[in-house]
Enzyme design. Sequence first.
Site, PDB file in Angstrom:
ATOM      1  N   HIS A  25       0.884  -1.076   0.108  1.00  0.00           N
ATOM      2  CA  HIS A  25      -0.110  -0.077  -0.127  1.00  0.00           C
ATOM      3  C   HIS A  25       0.961   1.410  -0.150  1.00  0.00           C
ATOM      4  CE1 HIS A  25      -3.081  -2.730  -0.074  1.00  0.00           C
ATOM      5  NE2 HIS A  25      -4.001  -1.662  -0.433  1.00  0.00           N
ATOM      6  N   CYS A  27      -8.327  -4.353 -12.222  1.00  0.00           N
ATOM      7  CA  CYS A  27      -7.747  -3.126 -11.241  1.00  0.00           C
ATOM      8  C   CYS A  27      -6.667  -3.320 -10.475  1.00  0.00           C
ATOM      9  CB  CYS A  27      -8.865  -2.773 -10.274  1.00  0.00           C
ATOM     10  SG  CYS A  27      -9.579  -4.008  -9.079  1.00  0.00           S
ATOM     11  N   ASN A  58      -3.042  -7.654  -7.952  1.00  0.00           N
ATOM     12  CA  ASN A  58      -1.986  -7.656  -6.884  1.00  0.00           C
ATOM     13  C   ASN A  58      -2.039  -8.904  -6.180  1.00  0.00           C
ATOM     14  OD1 ASN A  58      -1.713  -5.188  -8.287  1.00  0.00           O
ATOM     15  ND2 ASN A  58      -2.737  -4.133  -6.566  1.00  0.00           N
ATOM     16  N   ASP A  59      -3.380  -9.225  -5.786  1.00  0.00           N
ATOM     17  CA  ASP A  59      -3.394 -10.256  -5.010  1.00  0.00           C
ATOM     18  C   ASP A  59      -3.570 -11.578  -5.431  1.00  0.00           C
ATOM     19  OD1 ASP A  59      -3.679  -9.366  -2.003  1.00  0.00           O
ATOM     20  OD2 ASP A  59      -5.635  -8.541  -2.478  1.00  0.00           O
ATOM     21  N   ARG A  70       2.979 -10.328  -1.187  1.00  0.00           N
ATOM     22  CA  ARG A  70       3.482  -9.059  -2.192  1.00  0.00           C
ATOM     23  C   ARG A  70       4.169  -7.924  -1.313  1.00  0.00           C
ATOM     24  NH1 ARG A  70      -2.783  -6.860  -2.591  1.00  0.00           N
ATOM     25  NH2 ARG A  70      -1.927  -4.820  -2.862  1.00  0.00           N
ATOM     26  N   GLU A 115      -9.480 -12.253  -7.030  1.00  0.00           N
ATOM     27  CA  GLU A 115      -8.034 -11.995  -6.665  1.00  0.00           C
ATOM     28  C   GLU A 115      -7.665 -13.059  -5.723  1.00  0.00           C
ATOM     29  OE1 GLU A 115      -7.847  -8.535  -4.183  1.00  0.00           O
ATOM     30  OE2 GLU A 115      -9.841  -8.850  -2.954  1.00  0.00           O
ATOM     31  N   ARG A 152     -15.310  -0.591  -3.754  1.00  0.00           N
ATOM     32  CA  ARG A 152     -15.089  -1.832  -3.097  1.00  0.00           C
ATOM     33  C   ARG A 152     -15.271  -1.564  -1.541  1.00  0.00           C
ATOM     34  NH1 ARG A 152      -9.226  -4.108  -3.165  1.00  0.00           N
ATOM     35  NH2 ARG A 152      -8.651  -2.271  -1.853  1.00  0.00           N
ATOM     36  N   ARG A 175     -10.753   2.257  -3.103  1.00  0.00           N
ATOM     37  CA  ARG A 175     -10.497   1.423  -1.859  1.00  0.00           C
ATOM     38  C   ARG A 175     -10.957   2.182  -0.595  1.00  0.00           C
ATOM     39  NH1 ARG A 175      -5.498   0.937  -5.423  1.00  0.00           N
ATOM     40  NH2 ARG A 175      -4.902  -1.242  -5.654  1.00  0.00           N
TER      41      ARG A 175
HETATM   42  C1  PEP Z   1      -5.748  -6.313  -6.188  1.00  0.00           C
HETATM   43  O1  PEP Z   1      -5.488  -6.951  -5.175  1.00  0.00           O
HETATM   44  O2  PEP Z   1      -5.036  -6.281  -7.282  1.00  0.00           O
HETATM   45  C2  PEP Z   1      -6.282  -4.823  -5.965  1.00  0.00           C
HETATM   46  C3  PEP Z   1      -6.339  -4.224  -6.928  1.00  0.00           C
HETATM   47  O3  PEP Z   1      -6.446  -4.683  -4.578  1.00  0.00           O
HETATM   48  P1  PEP Z   1      -5.538  -4.290  -3.384  1.00  0.00           P
HETATM   49  O4  PEP Z   1      -4.209  -3.917  -4.090  1.00  0.00           O
HETATM   50  O5  PEP Z   1      -6.262  -3.245  -2.804  1.00  0.00           O
HETATM   51  O6  PEP Z   1      -5.304  -5.568  -2.505  1.00  0.00           O
HETATM   52 MG    MG Z   2      -6.398  -7.114  -3.270  1.00  0.00          MG
END
Ligand code: PEP
Ligand code: MG
Length: 570
Positions: free
Chosen positions: A187, A501, A453-454, A464, A430, A330, A294
């Site tokens: 983040h 996303c 990302n997840d 991550r 995800e 979300r 978010r």
């Molecule tokens: C993801 O996991 O790809 C995502 C967009 O959400 P975050 O990065 O907030 O976990």
């Molecule tokens: Mg995520």
Amino acid sequence: MILHGIGASAGIGIGKAVCVREQNLDYSAVRYGGKDVEKGRLQEAIGQFTEKTAAMAEHLRAQVGQKESEILTGQIAMLADPFLQSQMGDAIDGGACAEAAVDQVCTMYAEMFAGVDDELMRQRATDVRDIRARMLSILLGVGAVDVSALPEGSVLVAHDLTPSMTVGLKKENVAAILTEVGGRTSHSAILARAMELPAVLGVAKALEQVKDGESVIVDGTEGTVIVAPDQLTRADYLGRQEALRAEKERLEVYRGKETVDAEGRRFGLYANIGSPAEAAAAAEAGAEGIGLFRTEFLFMDRTSLPSEVEQYEAYLAVSRAMAGKEVIIRTLDVGGDKAIDYLGMEKEENPFLGHRAIRYCLDRPDLYKVQLRALLRAGAEGRNIKIMLPLVTSLEEVRTARGLLEKCKAELESEGLPYDKDMALGVMVETPAAALIADLLAQECDFFSIGTNDLTQYTMAVDRGNAKVEKLYTTFHPAVLRSIRSVIAAGRAAGIPVGMCGEAAADPRLIPLLLSWGLSEFSVSASAVLATRAQIHRWRAEEARQVAQEAMGLSTAAGVEGYLSSAVKG
Ligand code: PEP
Ligand code: MG
């Protein structure tokens, strides 16, 4: 000296280091000066605390609102309590120095409040902990660096970049960010990109290697940091900075244009945001919608839950800023690397696999319904809000969430409050579980958004945010790409839109694949909107198909990445 880390937010920043060290509140070296001396020190510190906190409350009242400032005035009242002060006095009589008296009494209250099964009491625990830390810092004379007052051209060097740190940051005074922890999709990285500040994260022992005031160059594209550069190096980087500025200017021709490929096929290009204020920047950058808001950032950096009205106002502000364009919001994605102290969540062995996001929310319907009601109400005006569920792994989760949503609608109906009766409900894909049952999920939701990302983290079994395993964290791995391809196919077969996303949506190397698989919408940070539009513009359908076919015929992440890097256009 050159340091290496993870290039987490592109660009070059040149400036002077400002090291933000965590406060050391260890008072074990403080000697007991006798009852009168310690009581005098305690009273003096209480006076300073009261004065400083009152000033902060006044600032907050003027800048944010009455309600937020009451949190601080409440802390002044707590510390002024004669019983609490007499307990501290008793501890001093028993031989404790002022620091130990504050520590013992505050810790006792914090533990007592934290143990009560009541939200309000748990918030008190957070308040007492806050009082403890600020009183100790006054008594020990260790002030925190005020990030809101950094001089121009500062390179912020910290262990981690916390959301509370970024809230106060004046972007125009910060040249770059350098941290010891965090990965490309942590983040802190997302926040740095949202602010368009060059950032290199995951530089081990950065705070030991960089001195305050030292001249530093941060190359957020390459992931390198040059400490005390010589004249030649400095001139070289000034040149590169200028080239980047020119490139940014060239992209301006894409502002206000439609997002189409070389043959005029249209795609959606949305923005990811973390606050209502960012929606304006997204609209200005030419985003055609918000693909991910978010909302957890609304819950952070405060000491109590945002009320239904506060949330309603925030969601409505985004809906209005986007003027009828789609806004995907979300629901609370708490946990993992997104801690919210006042919720009093238990520490877990494996937070990324734990009681978080939709799992937590479905177990806390009291809290979740407040958010769902606020969303339904905020959608009444523009009818452009869609709800998205994070970290889904099963159909039951979608069904339970939908059940709660229907309950909220019935409540609003009976209260006579306007709301959007047809608000769409989508799923963030995800987790590998969601990807593997995408065909089933598609039957029961209105849209998908792939959170790479997840999805990468869970498919590859790689944290991550852990710099040590960063090399293994790759969306180019055939497992992740196959997963993305099949999710898009499942969504298309069911006739629902599929967006993306995660950060991969802005990677120029993946664009031909996503175009040819039929992704409906790319959602990227506001700063990446124009560059992504330019990339999409360059591809013909047949060319993209060939590149995708070739890439999917390769068997290693390195092979795929190498090939796709060579195929990037422009
Ligand atoms: C993801 O996991 O790809 C995502 C967009 O959400 P975050 O990065 O907030 O976990
Ligand atoms: Mg995520």
